[in-house]
Design a protein around this motif. Structure first.
Motif, short mmCIF file in Angstrom:
data_model
loop_
_atom_site.label_atom_id
_atom_site.label_comp_id
_atom_site.label_asym_id
_atom_site.label_seq_id
_atom_site.Cartn_x
_atom_site.Cartn_y
_atom_site.Cartn_z
N UNK A 116 -28.30 33.99 -15.84
CA UNK A 116 -28.51 32.54 -15.78
C UNK A 116 -28.46 31.93 -17.18
N UNK A 117 -29.13 32.56 -18.15
CA UNK A 117 -29.09 32.04 -19.52
C UNK A 117 -27.69 32.16 -20.12
N UNK A 118 -26.95 33.18 -19.72
CA UNK A 118 -25.58 33.30 -20.22
C UNK A 118 -24.71 32.18 -19.68
N UNK A 119 -24.85 31.86 -18.39
CA UNK A 119 -24.10 30.74 -17.82
C UNK A 119 -24.51 29.43 -18.47
N UNK A 120 -25.80 29.30 -18.78
CA UNK A 120 -26.29 28.09 -19.46
C UNK A 120 -25.66 27.95 -20.84
N UNK A 121 -25.52 29.07 -21.55
CA UNK A 121 -24.90 29.04 -22.87
C UNK A 121 -23.45 28.57 -22.78
N UNK A 122 -22.67 29.17 -21.87
CA UNK A 122 -21.26 28.82 -21.77
C UNK A 122 -21.06 27.41 -21.21
N UNK A 123 -22.04 26.92 -20.46
CA UNK A 123 -21.92 25.58 -19.90
C UNK A 123 -22.26 24.50 -20.92
N UNK A 124 -23.27 24.75 -21.76
CA UNK A 124 -23.81 23.70 -22.63
C UNK A 124 -23.57 23.93 -24.12
N UNK A 125 -23.39 25.15 -24.55
CA UNK A 125 -23.40 25.44 -26.00
C UNK A 125 -22.10 26.03 -26.53
N UNK A 182 -30.31 30.56 -30.17
CA UNK A 182 -31.52 30.90 -29.43
C UNK A 182 -31.18 31.30 -28.00
N UNK A 183 -30.33 30.51 -27.34
CA UNK A 183 -29.91 30.84 -25.97
C UNK A 183 -29.13 32.15 -25.97
N UNK A 184 -28.27 32.34 -26.96
CA UNK A 184 -27.49 33.57 -27.08
C UNK A 184 -28.42 34.77 -27.23
N UNK A 185 -29.45 34.62 -28.05
CA UNK A 185 -30.43 35.69 -28.25
C UNK A 185 -31.17 36.00 -26.95
N UNK A 186 -31.55 34.96 -26.21
CA UNK A 186 -32.35 35.15 -25.00
C UNK A 186 -31.57 35.92 -23.93
N UNK A 187 -30.30 35.50 -23.69
CA UNK A 187 -29.60 36.19 -22.61
C UNK A 187 -29.23 37.62 -22.99
N UNK A 188 -29.00 37.89 -24.26
CA UNK A 188 -28.76 39.27 -24.68
C UNK A 188 -30.03 40.10 -24.60
N UNK A 189 -31.18 39.50 -24.95
CA UNK A 189 -32.45 40.21 -24.86
C UNK A 189 -32.75 40.59 -23.41
N UNK A 190 -32.53 39.67 -22.48
CA UNK A 190 -32.82 39.94 -21.07
C UNK A 190 -31.87 40.98 -20.50
N UNK A 191 -30.59 40.85 -20.79
CA UNK A 191 -29.62 41.82 -20.26
C UNK A 191 -29.83 43.21 -20.84
N UNK A 192 -30.07 43.28 -22.15
CA UNK A 192 -30.27 44.59 -22.80
C UNK A 192 -31.56 45.23 -22.29
N UNK A 193 -32.64 44.45 -22.17
CA UNK A 193 -33.92 44.99 -21.71
C UNK A 193 -33.80 45.54 -20.29
N UNK A 194 -33.12 44.79 -19.43
CA UNK A 194 -32.95 45.25 -18.05
C UNK A 194 -32.14 46.54 -17.99
#
Length: 406
Positions: A324-333, A199-211
């Motif tokens: 931010x979500x990408x850093x969260x993924x690498x930090x926690x998941x 889910x976190x992986x999906x979110x940070x890719x969605x945000x980066x791709x959309x931007x």
């Protein structure tokens, strides 16, 4: 012992993938007909060029992977064609659909001639997910930029248009997440990731791709003559970085060159880990470059339009939120696993009943004596075990898993 297991979630994802593939074909036809009826021949030509170029690229990788595997085919659908017929199928741009048929056969029918249906299904799905990822960034992403640029130039972005664009970007992020799921299958049981990581992986890719797509669409709507120059310059720079990564994804020299050029194309839209070892500084350099590029593109659009709009600020803000979500993924998941611990290691293939973390070479094994020698000789003579294990581990995807987790 099976190296990989095929779950109900995999069957669901296969079904969704097939529906998405069919829907994508229908939407492409509708878009082409719409451009033709509106006499927008320039847009129609760009669309057809994107569709044809992406299809040729996907079919080329599909054919090269068959060649790298020495044309070993385990499913009944794949085995019904000769090598020449298989080549003709790829020339006709139907090779990837042929792979889908093989996955459906082995996952739903479980043919008796396949010794390890689950391992074979996972093997084929890994290749399909990689092909889908290539198609996403060679067709879907530039096609969405084209559509958004046309809408911005003629009527602006309404709520319906924004929702459609967000749905398309979500489909791209879902494709990247499926690729991530293929990488996850190589993790040992003790390091299995929860659904939250996807889910976190999906979110940070969605945000980066959309931007990224928003910035490109804004620039293309204001400076349509310069978007191609921007792509070519960025692609050359990114290809140079891909060459410096010294990847070894493909078996052939020209196949590897094509792969690195494709990595440059993917990097134009989103990050894709191809380097060995620690990639922290390369990742920081890439995202710094992307953030500056997005800011410049949005700034040029605002200067050309001579108006105060929130689009540029929103695009930059969304990209920062994605980081931010990408850093969260690498930090926690994200687990750090040695490549020897990943599934599909040579040791695990040769000695599937033993638990070990280190690859064993033939020269490091002591010669057995007595009854043990008879047992070893008998085990080596069995023809079925190596074939099933070979199809149980996709060497290409395992290399990417090594780059991602180790």
């Amino acid at each position: 012992m099976r190296l990989f297991k095929f779950s109900r979630v995999d069957v669901l994802l296969i079904s969704l993938g097939l529906l998405s593939l069919l829907l994508d074909i229908v939407l492409d036809v509708v878009a082409a007909v719409s451009f033709y009826q509106e006499q927008a021949y320039a847009s129609l030509g760009i669309l057809l060029l994107l569709l044809l170029g992406s299809s040729v690229l996907v079919q080329a990788f599909s054919w090269l992977w068959y060649s790298d595997d020495k044309f070993e085919r385990t499913t009944k659908v794949e085995s019904c064609l000769t090598e020449g017929q298989l080549k003709l199928l790829h020339v006709l741009q139907l090779g990837s659909y042929f792979r889908h048929a093989g996955v459906v056969e082995v996952s739903l029918c479980s043919p008796p001639e396949v010794t390890d249906p689950q391992g074979t299904a996972v093997y084929l799905i890994h290749d399909l997910n990689m092909l889908r990822l290539i198609e996403t960034f060679s067709e879907s992403a530039p096609q969405l930029v084209l559509m958004l640029a046309i809408m911005l130039k003629h009527g602006g972005l309404g709520p319906v248009t924004v929702l459609k664009a967000l749905g398309s970007a979500s489909t791209m992020a879902f494709s990247v997440t499926n690729y991530h799921r293929s990488l996850r299958s190589f993790l040992p049981d003790k390091e299995k990731q929860q659904m939250l990581s996807s889910v976190v992986y999906f979110l940070w890719n969605l945000l980066l791709i959309s931007s990224r797509l928003t910035a490109l669409a804004l620039f293309a709507s204001a400076w349509p003559c310069y978007i191609l120059a921007h792509f070519l310059f960025s692609w050359v720079v990114l290809c140079c970085f891909a060459w410096r990564s010294k990847s070894d994804f493909m078996d052939s020299l020209w196949g590897e060159r094509l792969y690195r050029a494709t990595v440059g194309l993917i990097w134009y839209f989103d990050w894709f880990n191809v380097g060995k070892g620690r990639t922290r500084y390369r990742t920081l350099l890439y995202h710094g470059y992307m953030l500056v590029d997005i800011s410049v593109l949005c700034g040029l659009w605002g200067w050309r339009m001579s108006t105060e709009t929130p689009h540029s600020k929103v695009a930059v803000g969304v990209y920062i939120l994605g980081l931010f979500f990408k850093m969260l993924y690498y930090k926690c998941c994200h687990p750090n696993v040695a490549k020897e611990e990943l599934r599909g290691d040579h040791t695990e293939e040769a000695l599937s009943s033993d638990e070990t973390d280190f690859p064993v070479s033939s020269g490091s094994i002591q010669a057995p004596t007595g009854e043990d020698m008879d047992t070893v000789v008998m085990d080596r003579s069995g023809p079925s075990e190596p074939a099933s294990v070979t199809k149980g581990c996709n060497k290409r995807m395992r290399k990417l898993a090594e780059n991602f987790y180790s």
